[in-house]
Design an enzyme around this catalytic site. Structure first.
Site, PDB file in Angstrom:
ATOM      1  N   ALA A  82      53.941   1.420   4.629  1.00 55.09           N
ATOM      2  CA  ALA A  82      53.430   1.337   3.259  1.00 55.09           C
ATOM      3  C   ALA A  82      53.291   2.749   2.709  1.00 55.09           C
ATOM      4  CB  ALA A  82      52.086   0.604   3.233  1.00 55.09           C
ATOM      5  N   SER A  83      52.824   2.842   1.484  1.00 55.78           N
ATOM      6  CA  SER A  83      52.787   4.148   0.839  1.00 55.78           C
ATOM      7  C   SER A  83      51.724   5.066   1.427  1.00 55.78           C
ATOM      8  CB  SER A  83      52.533   3.969  -0.663  1.00 55.78           C
ATOM      9  OG  SER A  83      51.382   3.182  -0.871  1.00 55.78           O
TER      10      SER A  83
ATOM     11  N   VAL B 283      52.752   1.695  10.615  1.00 57.71           N
ATOM     12  CA  VAL B 283      52.118   1.121  11.790  1.00 57.71           C
ATOM     13  C   VAL B 283      53.106   1.070  12.949  1.00 57.71           C
ATOM     14  CG1 VAL B 283      50.750  -0.794  12.669  1.00 57.71           C
ATOM     15  CG2 VAL B 283      50.749  -0.306  10.221  1.00 57.71           C
TER      16      VAL B 283
ATOM     17  N   LYS C 153      47.793   2.515  13.176  1.00 60.25           N
ATOM     18  CA  LYS C 153      47.967   2.714  11.735  1.00 60.25           C
ATOM     19  C   LYS C 153      47.800   4.203  11.465  1.00 60.25           C
ATOM     20  CE  LYS C 153      46.110   1.189   7.257  1.00 60.25           C
ATOM     21  NZ  LYS C 153      45.104   0.330   6.586  1.00 60.25           N
TER      22      LYS C 153
ATOM     23  N   ASP D 269      41.917  -8.739  -0.067  1.00 59.20           N
ATOM     24  CA  ASP D 269      43.363  -8.760  -0.315  1.00 59.20           C
ATOM     25  C   ASP D 269      44.018  -9.864   0.512  1.00 59.20           C
ATOM     26  OD1 ASP D 269      45.798  -8.043  -1.345  1.00 59.20           O
ATOM     27  OD2 ASP D 269      46.088  -6.312  -0.046  1.00 59.20           O
TER      28      ASP D 269
END
Length: 548
Positions: free
Chosen positions: A126-127, A131, A145, A280
């Site tokens: 992701a930005s 991971v 992570k 989320d």
């Protein structure tokens, strides 16, 4: 490191590329970049809101995160833009392992002391992070992570630019001040800085994991704190499938309907009992294991509700479920949502239509999520500001409903939520904290009544010592004080009797909640005492008259 001036240029280039040159010309200082940019590079043939989403994705992590958070603000933005913002993808090409390896070495300088293996190819990127799967020395399989190097400096630069742009927008477009652009940027800055602290992510995971122990078949991954810090989070690696992967669920012998009900119960507990919820819930953050456990992932965004806010939100949802416009308006007021007096009737009319549609709807045509959307759309049309916590809860409920109906097309929010809310409302009403609050209120009222004669006497003394002089005989003052004593006694008795009646009524009214027998008998005894005292008060008033 990109300087603030360079970043301004990058942002301007992207906005011009997607056809927002007018915005650049008005908001950004200087327009020579606009004049120099080749028009053939623009993408104006696409719909405007699609271009907004594409521009945000190209602007990078700060703007993607900001867009994702703004996708929850249905009361501010048009529905068509909300749909596009919900499509924002936080997937980017992973960095080579050699670039993120120094971050891991900051927390474990000697590889062999911590890990037997780290897979160099990440399984998610992701930005803000990527991971990697790894194996600890004790054989535990974990997920690392790892924060992307340099991302903090980039985000801090972008935050300064966003704050500057928000100030310019407010000064250039006064009508937009009602949306509080600077306040929104400040709230976002707090949120994204929290997401950059992976220790907070780990704490959130542990708290939700503890809270979910009472819910069968729901958990959060274990955190390995000895290998965790601000830029590295080491957690249990979970083997599972996305919660919306129906073929995989059936192949594992699991019933999607049971998974939907389990996930729904978990979120209801998080929101309305714990007051701390996973913010989320898209399907990628909800894995289902072979044994049927739902495992929550990614705890960067969480919602926090204080006890009083939980009670108010419960009242709002019950009002919507019961299609009660007046109670809905009262609940919105209690949540701090202010509606202009001249708009109240119009808002009530629109809410009435929304709630009647919900009440009369057939399954599959209109659901509770649509009722919430109708509510927030009404608030948006009247430019009514809403607390962020309320909008985050709304987003979570709508997303949970979407997942629930995908797993089970017959999933009915009204049928599932009503027993939960009724039980929670009764539990809140008779919780020790609530009873303690009532006790404090009664105690404060009694203290005020007891102090009334003394306060009156002090007031008289202050008046006599000031510029105003009141000439009163001592016998008159004594009679006034005596009268106040009697009045206070009567008010105090009446207050206590009323409190007993109200308390006993509340206890006897809750017929759908199992209460110990002794509580019911105490309530009945309270009624009896109140009746005796009431008859005595009437007798005293008739026999002795109003004066004493």
């Amino acid at each position: 490191m990109v300087t603030r001036f360079q970043r301004y240029g990058q942002i301007a280039d992207v906005l011009i590329k997607y056809g927002f040159g007018i915005l650049v010309e008005e908001v950004f200082p200087g327009s020579e970049r606009l004049r120099a940019f080749k028009r053939r590079g623009q993408k104006e043939e696409l719909p405007a809101y699609v271009r907004v989403r594409l521009a945000i994705e190209e602007l990078g992590p700060t703007f993607i995160k900001f867009g994702q958070i703004m996708s929850t603000r249905r009361e501010l933005l048009p529905p068509e833009l909300i749909v596009e913002l919900q499509k924002l993808q936080d997937q980017v090409a992973p960095l080579p392992y050699d670039e993120v390896k120094p971050v891991i070495e900051d927390y474990c300088p000697v590889f062999g002391d911590c890990f037997d293996l780290i897979e160099e190819e990440p399984f998610a990127a992701a930005s803000l992070s990527q991971v990697h799967r790894a194996v600890l020395k004790d054989g535990s399989v974990v997920a690392l992570k790892v924060q992307r190097p340099g991302i903090v400096d980039l985000i801090e630069t972008d935050l300064l630019i966003l704050q500057s742009l928000a100030e310019r927008v407010e000064s250039m477009y006064p009508d937009l001040r009602v949306y509080n652009p600077r306040g929104m940027v400040d709230e976002f800055a707090v949120q994204i800085r929290r997401e950059l602290d992976f220790t907070q992510d780990g704490k959130n995971a542990e708290r939700i994991g503890r809270n979910m122990r009472e819910v069968r078949g729901v958990r959060a991954p274990k955190i390995y704190w000895q290998y965790t810090g601000t830029r590295l989070l080491t957690m249990e690696y979970v083997e599972g499938v996305r919660i919306d992967d129906l073929p995989a669920l059936r192949e594992m012998g699991l019933l999607p309907r049971e998974i939907a009900e389990r996930g729904f119960s978990a979120y209801i507990k998080q929101i309305f009992i714990d007051g701390f919820f996973h913010g989320d819930p898209h399907p990628g953050n909800l894995l289902v294991t072979e044994k049927g456990f739902i495992v929550f992932l990614d705890f960067g965004i969480v919602g926090v509700l204080r006890p009083e806010k939980k009670r108010r939100l419960i009242n709002l949802l019950l009002a919507i479920v019961n299609s009660d416009v007046d109670r809905t308006m009262d609940a919105l007021h209690d949540l701090g949502i202010t509606i202009k007096p001249e708009d109240v009737d119009s808002v009530k009319d629109e809410l009435y239509v929304v709630l009647i549609d919900y009440r009369d709807a057939q399954l599959g045509q209109f659901n509770f999520g649509m009722a919430l959307i109708g509510l927030t759309d009404t608030l948006r049309r009247y430019r009514i500001r809403v607390p962020p916590a309320f909008m985050l809860m709304t987003k979570v409920i709508i997303m949970v409903l979407d997942v629930g109906t995908e797993l089970d097309p017959t999933f009915n929010f009204d049928r599932n939520i009503r027993p939960h809310l009724t039980a929670i409302a009764a539990r809140e009403r008779f919780s020790p904290e609530k009873l303690l609050d009532v006790g404090h209120v009664i105690n404060d009222a009694i203290d005020s009544l007891v102090r009334l004669p003394r306060s009156f006497a002090e007031t008289l003394q202050n008046v006599t010592e000031g510029s105003i002089t009141l000439e009163m005989e001592k016998s008159t003052i004594d009679r006034v004080e005596q009268m106040l004593d009697h009045v206070t006694d009567k008010i105090l008795v009446g207050f206590i009797v009323a409190a007993i009646v109200v308390g006993s009524s509340l206890v006897l009214q809750v017929s759908d909640v199992t209460l110990p027998d002794y509580i019911t008998w105490i309530a009945i005894l309270g009624y009896a005492v109140a009746v005796v005292v009431g008859f005595y008060a009437i007798y005293h008033a008739i026999v002795y008259g109003r004066g004493t």
